[in-house]
Scaffold this motif. Sequence first.
Motif, PDB file in Angstrom:
ATOM      1  N   ILE A   3       0.860  -1.185   0.000  1.00 52.65           N
ATOM      2  CA  ILE A   3       0.000   0.000   0.000  1.00 52.65           C
ATOM      3  C   ILE A   3       0.893   1.229   0.000  1.00 52.65           C
ATOM      4  O   ILE A   3       1.818   1.347   0.807  1.00 52.65           O
ATOM      5  N   ASP A   4       0.626   2.149  -0.904  1.00 48.33           N
ATOM      6  CA  ASP A   4       1.337   3.424  -0.953  1.00 48.33           C
ATOM      7  C   ASP A   4       1.073   4.127   0.380  1.00 48.33           C
ATOM      8  O   ASP A   4      -0.078   4.389   0.725  1.00 48.33           O
ATOM      9  N   PRO A   5       2.127   4.406   1.167  1.00 48.83           N
ATOM     10  CA  PRO A   5       1.902   4.987   2.491  1.00 48.83           C
ATOM     11  C   PRO A   5       1.383   6.423   2.467  1.00 48.83           C
ATOM     12  O   PRO A   5       0.866   6.906   3.464  1.00 48.83           O
ATOM     13  N   GLU A  32       5.281   9.624  -8.664  1.00 49.22           N
ATOM     14  CA  GLU A  32       6.472  10.339  -8.202  1.00 49.22           C
ATOM     15  C   GLU A  32       6.100  11.382  -7.156  1.00 49.22           C
ATOM     16  O   GLU A  32       6.887  11.675  -6.262  1.00 49.22           O
ATOM     17  N   GLU A  33       4.907  11.940  -7.264  1.00 51.95           N
ATOM     18  CA  GLU A  33       4.446  12.920  -6.275  1.00 51.95           C
ATOM     19  C   GLU A  33       4.362  12.291  -4.885  1.00 51.95           C
ATOM     20  O   GLU A  33       4.826  12.873  -3.907  1.00 51.95           O
ATOM     21  N   CYS A  34       3.796  11.084  -4.812  1.00 53.42           N
ATOM     22  CA  CYS A  34       3.707  10.403  -3.515  1.00 53.42           C
ATOM     23  C   CYS A  34       5.105  10.078  -2.992  1.00 53.42           C
ATOM     24  O   CYS A  34       5.370  10.233  -1.801  1.00 53.42           O
ATOM     25  N   GLN A  35       5.985   9.661  -3.851  1.00 58.46           N
ATOM     26  CA  GLN A  35       7.356   9.367  -3.451  1.00 58.46           C
ATOM     27  C   GLN A  35       8.026  10.623  -2.882  1.00 58.46           C
ATOM     28  O   GLN A  35       8.661  10.579  -1.834  1.00 58.46           O
ATOM     29  N   GLN A  36       7.866  11.757  -3.549  1.00 56.69           N
ATOM     30  CA  GLN A  36       8.487  13.005  -3.101  1.00 56.69           C
ATOM     31  C   GLN A  36       7.929  13.442  -1.755  1.00 56.69           C
ATOM     32  O   GLN A  36       8.678  13.881  -0.874  1.00 56.69           O
ATOM     33  N   ARG A  37       6.623  13.322  -1.584  1.00 55.42           N
ATOM     34  CA  ARG A  37       6.008  13.703  -0.306  1.00 55.42           C
ATOM     35  C   ARG A  37       6.549  12.832   0.823  1.00 55.42           C
ATOM     36  O   ARG A  37       6.823  13.320   1.917  1.00 55.42           O
ATOM     37  N   PHE A  38       6.707  11.527   0.545  1.00 59.65           N
ATOM     38  CA  PHE A  38       7.254  10.606   1.532  1.00 59.65           C
ATOM     39  C   PHE A  38       8.693  10.985   1.890  1.00 59.65           C
ATOM     40  O   PHE A  38       9.052  11.034   3.062  1.00 59.65           O
TER      41      PHE A  38
END
Length: 47
Positions: A3-5, A32-38
Amino acid sequence: MPIDPVCGMELSPSDAVATVQHGRTTYYFCSEECQQRFEEQPTIYTE
């Protein structure tokens, strides 16, 4: 299935746009947006 955290989306590892190793865990991301926020604040999503 991982699951994408960040957004909570369930996705298979082969569908992940990006991954990040944090501690001993690999996190999978739908975008990539979710990755950057993480990466900006991983503790928000791992605690």
